[in-house]
Design an enzyme around this catalytic site. Structure first.
Site, short mmCIF file in Angstrom:
data_model
loop_
_atom_site.label_atom_id
_atom_site.label_comp_id
_atom_site.label_asym_id
_atom_site.label_seq_id
_atom_site.Cartn_x
_atom_site.Cartn_y
_atom_site.Cartn_z
N ARG A 111 -22.11 66.80 -67.71
CA ARG A 111 -22.16 68.27 -67.77
C ARG A 111 -21.02 68.87 -66.95
NH1 ARG A 111 -24.79 72.22 -64.41
NH2 ARG A 111 -25.10 74.18 -65.56
N SER A 126 -25.79 73.90 -70.41
CA SER A 126 -26.84 73.70 -69.42
C SER A 126 -27.54 72.36 -69.67
CB SER A 126 -27.87 74.84 -69.50
OG SER A 126 -28.61 74.75 -70.70
N SER A 170 -40.17 73.51 -74.11
CA SER A 170 -40.52 74.47 -73.05
C SER A 170 -40.01 73.93 -71.72
CB SER A 170 -42.04 74.68 -73.00
OG SER A 170 -42.38 75.59 -71.97
N ASN A 171 -39.20 74.72 -71.03
CA ASN A 171 -38.56 74.27 -69.79
C ASN A 171 -38.96 75.18 -68.63
OD1 ASN A 171 -36.85 73.46 -67.71
ND2 ASN A 171 -35.12 73.11 -69.06
N GLY A 176 -39.33 69.33 -66.93
CA GLY A 176 -39.47 69.68 -65.52
C GLY A 176 -38.14 69.79 -64.81
N HIS A 204 -52.75 64.40 -82.38
CA HIS A 204 -53.12 63.03 -82.74
C HIS A 204 -53.42 62.88 -84.23
CE1 HIS A 204 -53.87 58.99 -81.70
NE2 HIS A 204 -54.38 59.20 -80.50
N ASP A 255 -49.34 59.12 -83.80
CA ASP A 255 -50.04 58.10 -83.03
C ASP A 255 -49.32 57.89 -81.70
OD1 ASP A 255 -51.93 57.68 -85.03
OD2 ASP A 255 -50.63 56.27 -86.08
#
Length: 538
Positions: free
Chosen positions: A356, A368, A459-460, A484, A511, A515
Site C-alpha cells: 500500500r 486504502s 463491513s469494516n 477488524g 448455512h 457449507d
C-alpha cells in the site's frame, strides 16, 4: 452498455415536453447529477438531471422541439460505442406508442387518476409518492409549507424519507395548501393522502375522510380554477462568472429564497459544484442578521442539552425513522430466517502495508486497506462462486458476476451502496468508486438503484479500533465479511517471535447455501490474496 434516456414525465398531467435548452452537447462527458437540459412541461420549465455517467452520444430532441413522454431524448454510453440499433429501435417504436398501454411513472404522485368525481373545481388530492422501487411507506421528515400557504408549481412541499434516502417532494400543482394529511415525523403507506391543494377558501370538508384511491377518474379532465398566483419562474437565475447560471437543488433554492440568501455567494458541495440544502443552511454572510444568528448558535445548542438532576431517572424517546424501521425489519428477517454461522481467520498485514505504501507513492493515487480487502474478496469470489450465491426455495442462484456491497454508516443508520462488477476493477478504481459512493451516501445523494443488486457484502469497523466482530447477512446475499482493525503484536515467524501486524476477518454464512468447508476454503483464498498483494495485480 449505452443507456437510452427518454422524455421524462415531470408532472401528473404531462403528455409531451419541449426541450427549452440543452446544457450539454454530443461528445460531452456526463456525470450523475449533471443537468442535461431544461424541459418545458405543460406547467413549468424544469431542470432535467442525468442519473447516468458516460459520454453524450446522441440527442434525439433538439432545442425548441416537442415530443411525447417516453420519446428518445438522448443516449449516454462509452465514447465510440455503436448506438445505431438503439436509434433504430426507438424510431420503430414511435409508430406503436399509441397502442402501448400507458405506464404510470411511479416516481410522481398519483393525483389526476385517483381523485373522486365529487372534488370541488380546482382541488387536487396529493398522495404519498412511491419514490423507490422497494418503497411501501414514507415518512414526512419536514414540511416546507404550512396550511394556508400559497403553493406554486415547482415549489418544494416537503422532504420525504423512504427506506433508502430522504428526497425533496415537488408540487406539480398551484393553489393554496388547504390540508396536510401526514404530519412531520409520521409515516403512511404509498397513495395515502399527503395534502390537498386548491383555491383559497374552498370547503374541503369530508374529502380526506371519504377519499378512496379506488374511485375511478372522471372521463373529462377536471377544470382548474386556482386562486390567482403571481407567475414567477420555477427557479431564479443567478449570475455567475461561468455561464450565467447557478446550479442548485430546488430545496436549496427554496431555503435561499426564504432566508434572503444570494445563491451566487454560496459555494456548492454537491455533484459538479451544485448547491444543496446543507450549503445554504451552513452559509454565513457578512450581513448583521446572519452574524447575529451565528453567534447565538452555541447558546441554542447548549440549551437543547437536557439537564439531568443527580439521583433522578430521566429517559428520552427518539421516534424511529423510516430507515431505522426498515433496517430493523430486514436484519430481523435475515437473522431469524437464515441459519447463520461464523468463520474467523487471522491475516498477516505486513506485506499489504508495504504494498500500500508503494502504491500510494504514485502521484494522484490513494488506496486504502479496505480497498485491498474488497479487491481480494472479488478475486476470491470468482474462485469460490458458491459464496456468491442466493437462496431460493426451489433453487440456489450462483452469481457469476461480482457486485460487492460496502456497508456505510450514515446519520440515521446504515446503507449499503453497491460497487458493480468489482472483479473487473483495479485497486485505484475500487478506491475511487467507494469514496464516491460513501460520500454521496452520507449526504443522502445515492440513487435507489445504487443500493441494489449486491452479491456479497463487506463491513469494516477497523477504523474504530474494533478488533473482531460478526455481522448479520445482508439478504439476499449468502455471506458478509466483517473486517477488524490492524493490530501490532508479537507473532511467530520462522520459529522466532517478532513484531507483526495482523487483522481478523470474520465470515458470516447462510448455512442453507454455504457449507462450513466451502466457507473455510474461501477464507483461505482470501488470506492468500491479502498476504501476497502482488497476486492481486496479475
Amino acid at each position: 452498455m449505452a443507456t437510452v434516456i427518454t422524455m421524462p414525465r415531470l408532472s401528473d398531467t404531462m403528455t409531451e415536453g419541449t426541450v427549452a435548452t440543452w446544457l450539454k452537447k454530443v461528445g460531452d462527458t456526463i456525470k450523475e447529477g449533471d443537468i442535461l437540459a431544461e424541459i418545458e412541461t405543460d406547467k413549468a420549465t424544469m431542470e432535467f438531471e442525468s442519473f447516468n455517467s458516460g459520454v453524450l452520444l446522441h440527442i434525439g430532441i433538439q432545442e425548441g422541439q416537442s415530443a411525447p413522454v417516453d420519446s428518445l431524448l438522448a443516449i449516454i454510453g462509452k465514447e465510440g460505442e455503436d448506438i445505431s440499433s438503439l436509434i433504430s429501435n426507438s424510431s420503430n417504436s414511435k409508430s406503436q406508442d399509441e397502442k402501448v398501454e400507458f405506464k404510470e411513472d411511479l416516481t410522481q404522485p398519483t393525483t389526476q387518476n385517483l381523485q373522486p368525481t365529487t372534488l370541488p373545481a380546482g382541488v387536487k388530492v396529493i398522495t404519498m409518492p412511491r419514490l423507490s422501487d422497494t418503497m411501501t411507506t414514507g415518512t414526512v421528515a419536514t414540511w416546507l409549507k404550512k396550511v394556508g400557504d400559497i403553493v406554486k408549481e415547482g415549489d418544494i412541499l416537503a422532504e420525504i424519507e423512504t427506506d433508502k434516502a430522504t428526497m425533496e417532494f415537488e408540487s406539480f400543482n398551484a393553489g393554496t395548501l388547504l390540508f396536510i394529511g401526514i404530519k412531520e415525523g409520521e409515516s403512511a403507506p404509498v397513495d395515502s393522502i399527503l395534502a390537498i391543494i386548491g383555491p383559497a377558501g374552498t370547503d374541503i370538508t369530508g374529502i380526506a375522510e371519504n377519499y378512496s384511491k379506488d374511485v375511478a377518474a372522471p372521463a373529462v379532465a377536471i377544470t382548474e380554477t386556482v386562486a390567482p398566483v403571481a407567475q414567477t419562474p420555477t427557479y431564479q437565475e443567478t449570475t455567475t462568472s461561468d455561464n450565467g447560471r447557478v446550479f442548485a437543488s430546488p430545496l436549496a433554492r427554496q431555503i435561499a429564497k426564504d432566508k434572503g440568501i444570494n445563491l451566487s455567494q454560496v459555494k456548492g458541495s454537491g455533484e459538479n459544484g451544485r448547491i444543496i440544502k446543507n450549503d445554504v443552511e451552513n452559509f454565513t454572510a457578512s450581513a448583521p442578521v446572519v452574524t447575529s444568528q451565528t453567534t447565538s448558535q452555541p447558546e441554542t445548542q447548549a440549551a437543547a442539552k437536557p439537564f439531568v438532576p443527580a439521583g433522578e431517572v430521566v429517559t428520552e424517546e427518539i421516534k424511529n425513522s423510516q430507515m431505522r424501521k426498515i433496517i430493523a425489519k430486514r436484519l430481523a428477517e435475515s437473522l431469524f430466517t437464515a441459519p447463520h454461522y461464523n468463520l474467523t481467520i487471522e491475516v498477516s498485514m505486513d506485506e499489504a502495508m508495504k504494498s500500500r505504501a508503494m502504491i500510494n507513492a504514485v502521484p494522484d493515487t490513494k488506496v486504502s486497506f479496505n480497498d485491498m480487502v474488497i479487491k481480494a474478496c472479488a478475486m476470491a469470489l470468482k474462485k469460490h462462486p458458491k459464496i456468491n450465491s442466493q437462496w431460493k426455495e426451489d433453487a440456489i442462484t450462483i452469481n457469476h458476476h461480482v457486485n460487492i456491497g460496502v456497508a456505510v454508516a450514515v446519520e440515521d443508520g446504515l446503507v449499503v451502496p453497491v460497487l458493480r462488477f468489482t472483479d473487473a476493477m483495479s485497486l485505484s478504481q475500487i478506491g475511487a468508486g467507494i469514496r464516491d459512493l460513501a460520500g454521496r451516501a452520507k449526504t443522502k445523494k445515492l440513487l435507489p438503484n445504487e443500493m441494489e443488486g449486491s452479491t456479497f457484502t463487506v463491513s469494516n469497523l477497523g477504523m474504530f479500533g474494533i478488533v473482531e466482530f460478526n455481522s448479520i447477512i445482508n439478504q439476499p446475499n449468502s455471506a458478509i465479511l466483517s473486517v477488524g482493525a490492524i493490530i501490532e503484536k508479537p507473532v511467530v515467524k520462522n520459529g522466532q517471535i517478532v513484531v507483526g501486524n495482523t487483522m481478523m476477518l470474520s465470515l458470516a454464512c447462510d448455512h442453507r447455501t454455504i457449507d462450513g468447508a466451502t466457507g473455510a476454503q474461501f477464507l483461505q483464498t482470501l488470506k492468500m490474496f491479502i498476504e501476497n498483494p502482488v497476486t492481486m495485480l496479475a
